[in-house]
Structures are given as C-alpha cells and as structure tokens.
Write a protein that holds these residues in place. Sequence first.
Motif, PDB file in Angstrom:
ATOM      1  N   LEU A 207      33.142  38.875  28.493  1.00 28.90           N
ATOM      2  CA  LEU A 207      33.467  40.294  28.433  1.00 28.90           C
ATOM      3  C   LEU A 207      33.078  40.882  27.082  1.00 28.90           C
ATOM      4  O   LEU A 207      33.167  40.208  26.051  1.00 28.90           O
ATOM      5  CB  LEU A 207      34.958  40.514  28.676  1.00 28.90           C
ATOM      6  CG  LEU A 207      35.478  40.255  30.089  1.00 28.90           C
ATOM      7  CD1 LEU A 207      36.982  40.446  30.138  1.00 28.90           C
ATOM      8  CD2 LEU A 207      34.793  41.170  31.096  1.00 28.90           C
ATOM      9  N   GLN A 208      32.650  42.118  27.113  1.00 30.40           N
ATOM     10  CA  GLN A 208      32.308  42.869  25.909  1.00 30.40           C
ATOM     11  C   GLN A 208      33.155  44.136  25.892  1.00 30.40           C
ATOM     12  O   GLN A 208      33.577  44.626  26.942  1.00 30.40           O
ATOM     13  CB  GLN A 208      30.823  43.224  25.904  1.00 30.40           C
ATOM     14  CG  GLN A 208      29.863  42.042  25.946  1.00 30.40           C
ATOM     15  CD  GLN A 208      29.934  41.181  24.693  1.00 30.40           C
ATOM     16  OE1 GLN A 208      30.313  41.661  23.619  1.00 30.40           O
ATOM     17  NE2 GLN A 208      29.558  39.916  24.817  1.00 30.40           N
ATOM     18  N   PRO A 209      33.427  44.673  24.709  1.00 28.67           N
ATOM     19  CA  PRO A 209      34.138  45.948  24.664  1.00 28.67           C
ATOM     20  C   PRO A 209      33.429  46.992  25.523  1.00 28.67           C
ATOM     21  O   PRO A 209      32.207  47.146  25.452  1.00 28.67           O
ATOM     22  CB  PRO A 209      34.088  46.320  23.170  1.00 28.67           C
ATOM     23  CG  PRO A 209      34.011  44.997  22.467  1.00 28.67           C
ATOM     24  CD  PRO A 209      33.145  44.137  23.355  1.00 28.67           C
ATOM     25  N   GLY A 210      34.189  47.662  26.362  1.00 29.36           N
ATOM     26  CA  GLY A 210      33.612  48.637  27.271  1.00 29.36           C
ATOM     27  C   GLY A 210      33.526  48.169  28.708  1.00 29.36           C
ATOM     28  O   GLY A 210      33.283  48.963  29.611  1.00 29.36           O
ATOM     29  N   THR A 211      33.724  46.867  28.925  1.00 33.12           N
ATOM     30  CA  THR A 211      33.715  46.321  30.286  1.00 33.12           C
ATOM     31  C   THR A 211      35.093  45.759  30.604  1.00 33.12           C
ATOM     32  O   THR A 211      35.588  44.876  29.901  1.00 33.12           O
ATOM     33  CB  THR A 211      32.659  45.218  30.448  1.00 33.12           C
ATOM     34  OG1 THR A 211      31.362  45.756  30.210  1.00 33.12           O
ATOM     35  CG2 THR A 211      32.709  44.634  31.852  1.00 33.12           C
ATOM     36  N   ALA A 212      35.712  46.282  31.640  1.00 33.34           N
ATOM     37  CA  ALA A 212      37.036  45.827  32.065  1.00 33.34           C
ATOM     38  C   ALA A 212      36.909  45.050  33.372  1.00 33.34           C
ATOM     39  O   ALA A 212      36.038  45.341  34.199  1.00 33.34           O
ATOM     40  CB  ALA A 212      37.972  47.021  32.260  1.00 33.34           C
ATOM     41  N   VAL A 213      37.759  44.073  33.543  1.00 28.80           N
ATOM     42  CA  VAL A 213      37.804  43.320  34.797  1.00 28.80           C
ATOM     43  C   VAL A 213      39.210  43.444  35.370  1.00 28.80           C
ATOM     44  O   VAL A 213      40.206  43.277  34.663  1.00 28.80           O
ATOM     45  CB  VAL A 213      37.420  41.834  34.596  1.00 28.80           C
ATOM     46  CG1 VAL A 213      38.328  41.136  33.596  1.00 28.80           C
ATOM     47  CG2 VAL A 213      37.433  41.092  35.930  1.00 28.80           C
ATOM     48  N   VAL A 214      39.305  43.778  36.633  1.00 28.53           N
ATOM     49  CA  VAL A 214      40.586  43.830  37.330  1.00 28.53           C
ATOM     50  C   VAL A 214      40.547  42.781  38.433  1.00 28.53           C
ATOM     51  O   VAL A 214      39.517  42.586  39.081  1.00 28.53           O
ATOM     52  CB  VAL A 214      40.868  45.240  37.899  1.00 28.53           C
ATOM     53  CG1 VAL A 214      39.830  45.642  38.927  1.00 28.53           C
ATOM     54  CG2 VAL A 214      42.275  45.315  38.503  1.00 28.53           C
ATOM     55  N   PHE A 215      41.653  42.081  38.616  1.00 25.88           N
ATOM     56  CA  PHE A 215      41.680  41.005  39.608  1.00 25.88           C
ATOM     57  C   PHE A 215      43.049  40.947  40.270  1.00 25.88           C
ATOM     58  O   PHE A 215      44.062  41.418  39.734  1.00 25.88           O
ATOM     59  CB  PHE A 215      41.334  39.658  38.974  1.00 25.88           C
ATOM     60  CG  PHE A 215      42.264  39.234  37.855  1.00 25.88           C
ATOM     61  CD1 PHE A 215      43.375  38.461  38.106  1.00 25.88           C
ATOM     62  CD2 PHE A 215      42.005  39.629  36.557  1.00 25.88           C
ATOM     63  CE1 PHE A 215      44.225  38.088  37.086  1.00 25.88           C
ATOM     64  CE2 PHE A 215      42.850  39.261  35.516  1.00 25.88           C
ATOM     65  CZ  PHE A 215      43.966  38.483  35.779  1.00 25.88           C
ATOM     66  N   ASP A 216      43.054  40.354  41.449  1.00 30.05           N
ATOM     67  CA  ASP A 216      44.269  40.182  42.239  1.00 30.05           C
ATOM     68  C   ASP A 216      44.949  38.893  41.802  1.00 30.05           C
ATOM     69  O   ASP A 216      44.486  37.797  42.128  1.00 30.05           O
ATOM     70  CB  ASP A 216      43.906  40.141  43.723  1.00 30.05           C
ATOM     71  CG  ASP A 216      45.126  39.986  44.621  1.00 30.05           C
ATOM     72  OD1 ASP A 216      46.245  39.845  44.101  1.00 30.05           O
ATOM     73  OD2 ASP A 216      44.945  40.002  45.857  1.00 30.05           O
ATOM     74  N   ASN A 217      46.051  39.012  41.080  1.00 26.53           N
ATOM     75  CA  ASN A 217      46.758  37.850  40.548  1.00 26.53           C
ATOM     76  C   ASN A 217      47.413  37.010  41.645  1.00 26.53           C
ATOM     77  O   ASN A 217      47.821  35.882  41.394  1.00 26.53           O
ATOM     78  CB  ASN A 217      47.819  38.327  39.543  1.00 26.53           C
ATOM     79  CG  ASN A 217      48.537  37.190  38.846  1.00 26.53           C
ATOM     80  OD1 ASN A 217      47.915  36.344  38.208  1.00 26.53           O
ATOM     81  ND2 ASN A 217      49.858  37.158  38.965  1.00 26.53           N
ATOM     82  N   HIS A 218      47.490  37.528  42.861  1.00 27.35           N
ATOM     83  CA  HIS A 218      48.002  36.739  43.982  1.00 27.35           C
ATOM     84  C   HIS A 218      46.901  35.890  44.614  1.00 27.35           C
ATOM     85  O   HIS A 218      47.195  35.070  45.484  1.00 27.35           O
ATOM     86  CB  HIS A 218      48.607  37.657  45.046  1.00 27.35           C
ATOM     87  CG  HIS A 218      49.893  38.300  44.615  1.00 27.35           C
ATOM     88  ND1 HIS A 218      50.711  38.975  45.492  1.00 27.35           N
ATOM     89  CD2 HIS A 218      50.494  38.374  43.406  1.00 27.35           C
ATOM     90  CE1 HIS A 218      51.767  39.433  44.843  1.00 27.35           C
ATOM     91  NE2 HIS A 218      51.655  39.091  43.570  1.00 27.35           N
ATOM     92  N   ARG A 219      45.683  36.099  44.175  1.00 27.89           N
ATOM     93  CA  ARG A 219      44.553  35.373  44.754  1.00 27.89           C
ATOM     94  C   ARG A 219      43.685  34.679  43.698  1.00 27.89           C
ATOM     95  O   ARG A 219      43.293  33.520  43.870  1.00 27.89           O
ATOM     96  CB  ARG A 219      43.670  36.345  45.558  1.00 27.89           C
ATOM     97  CG  ARG A 219      42.357  35.756  46.015  1.00 27.89           C
ATOM     98  CD  ARG A 219      41.527  36.772  46.797  1.00 27.89           C
ATOM     99  NE  ARG A 219      40.203  36.262  47.108  1.00 27.89           N
ATOM    100  CZ  ARG A 219      39.281  36.944  47.773  1.00 27.89           C
ATOM    101  NH1 ARG A 219      39.551  38.170  48.217  1.00 27.89           N
ATOM    102  NH2 ARG A 219      38.098  36.408  48.011  1.00 27.89           N
ATOM    103  N   VAL A 220      43.373  35.374  42.633  1.00 25.27           N
ATOM    104  CA  VAL A 220      42.406  34.893  41.646  1.00 25.27           C
ATOM    105  C   VAL A 220      43.116  34.330  40.419  1.00 25.27           C
ATOM    106  O   VAL A 220      43.942  35.013  39.807  1.00 25.27           O
ATOM    107  CB  VAL A 220      41.440  36.024  41.233  1.00 25.27           C
ATOM    108  CG1 VAL A 220      40.525  35.567  40.098  1.00 25.27           C
ATOM    109  CG2 VAL A 220      40.623  36.473  42.434  1.00 25.27           C
ATOM    110  N   LEU A 221      42.803  33.098  40.088  1.00 27.36           N
ATOM    111  CA  LEU A 221      43.296  32.480  38.862  1.00 27.36           C
ATOM    112  C   LEU A 221      42.354  32.845  37.725  1.00 27.36           C
ATOM    113  O   LEU A 221      41.160  33.089  37.947  1.00 27.36           O
ATOM    114  CB  LEU A 221      43.382  30.961  39.008  1.00 27.36           C
ATOM    115  CG  LEU A 221      44.312  30.419  40.100  1.00 27.36           C
ATOM    116  CD1 LEU A 221      43.586  30.312  41.432  1.00 27.36           C
ATOM    117  CD2 LEU A 221      44.843  29.040  39.710  1.00 27.36           C
TER     118      LEU A 221
END
Length: 231
Positions: A207-221
């Motif tokens: 990851l670099q500043p300016g890029t966000a990642v969103v994930f489903d904590n019930h599925r993705v570790l």
Amino acid sequence: MAEDDKGLFKWLSNINKFGFSLVQGVPPTPEATQALIERIGFIRQTYYGSLWDFTSDLSVGDLAYTNVAIGAHTDTTYFTDPCGLQLFHLLSHTDGTGGASLLVDGFYAASILKDVHPDAYEVLSKVPVPTHAAGEAAVMYRPHPPTGFPVLGHDPVTGELIQVRWNNDDRSAMNHLDPHLVDDWYNAIRAWNKCLTSPDSEFWLQLQPGTAVVFDNHRVLHGRSAFTGQR
C-alpha cells in the motif's frame, strides 16, 4: 472513486464478490479517510474509538503497534460480534521499507480444507475457541459466551459458510476441550494454517499513501510483513 452512486455500487460489488476492494486517489489524511468510510455507512464505535489512527509504539500491548511481521488473522475475535468491513489507509511511511499488506480469502482457504481434510473442517466448524484481549492493564475483553465460537461459522438454516474467526494471538487456553479431541483439534489447526499460508492463498500488496483497501473481516484474513521506519 466516482462521486455518484455508480462508483459506490461498484466498490461494494467488488467487496461482495472478492472480499476486498482498493480505492485509489484518496487524500492521505484522517479526514479524507473518514469521509470515504462514511460513503458506506457509519463507523462502528469500539474500545479503540471510531477511526483508529495509530503508529508503531512498543509501549502499547498490541501487535498492531509493533513493526514485526503479523500472520493472517481476523480482527476482534474477542468480540461477540466481530467488526465487519474494515478499511486500511497508509497515511505515510518515512525512513524505511517493508510493511507489505497480506490478504487471504478465508472462504477459499476453508474450501480447500474441506476438500483435502474434511475431518479437520468438521472440527473447526464445531469446536468453540475462547478468545480474549488483555494487552493493557485496564483491559480485558472476551466474547459471550466465554467459551467462544468455532473458527468456521455457518448459517444455521442453509449450512453455508458465513464467517471465519481466526487469530491465534488472541486465542485463550483450550481448557474446555474434551481430552479425546485434543489431537484432532491441533491436527485441524495445523491443516488450517497450511491452507492459510499456501502461496495460492496469499495475496500481497504494498500500500502507498492515497490507496485504501477495504475488506470483509468476516471473510478475509489480513496480515503484514515486518517494516522499518515510521508509519
């Protein structure tokens, strides 16, 4: 992401399909990050606060505040209802390297486990795992019931896998485990770990500043590699 609802729909559709999604062009500030999150909905209040802005600080009793590598895990397994969608945004990283982000699709890993080790899948679907958080002197969190929940949670009507709860660093003593299940339990988590750490399960990104990642904590570790410098 586009300002209209079409961009939001695409973002949410990617999360639903893949378990995570990236958004580029986000100003690297807490304010812009919060505004992005609130495109989806309100920010859940926990004992961490709402928007959790942190850096490496060894005085805090939490692995997240260190610079060491962290293996694939889900967050807040010690909550009765673990956090759902989570968003990470690296605001800055100076005078160092490393800190790549790791994502593992727990549903995919579970499908491999079920095919190759069906007995282990059955154990992880039935045996509850007690968990707790006690990194700070005044903090002790654990779910209700205290015996916890299975690693693999299923819809009680359809039997579909709907949740993965796994963080070995937050696992409490398995002192409720029937003696005849001890070997089966440890064999099951050993097989589970192999599925999680298989190269075809791991997705690494820097990851670099300016890029966000969103994930489903019930599925993705998620996890990370070790890093140097200040983040």
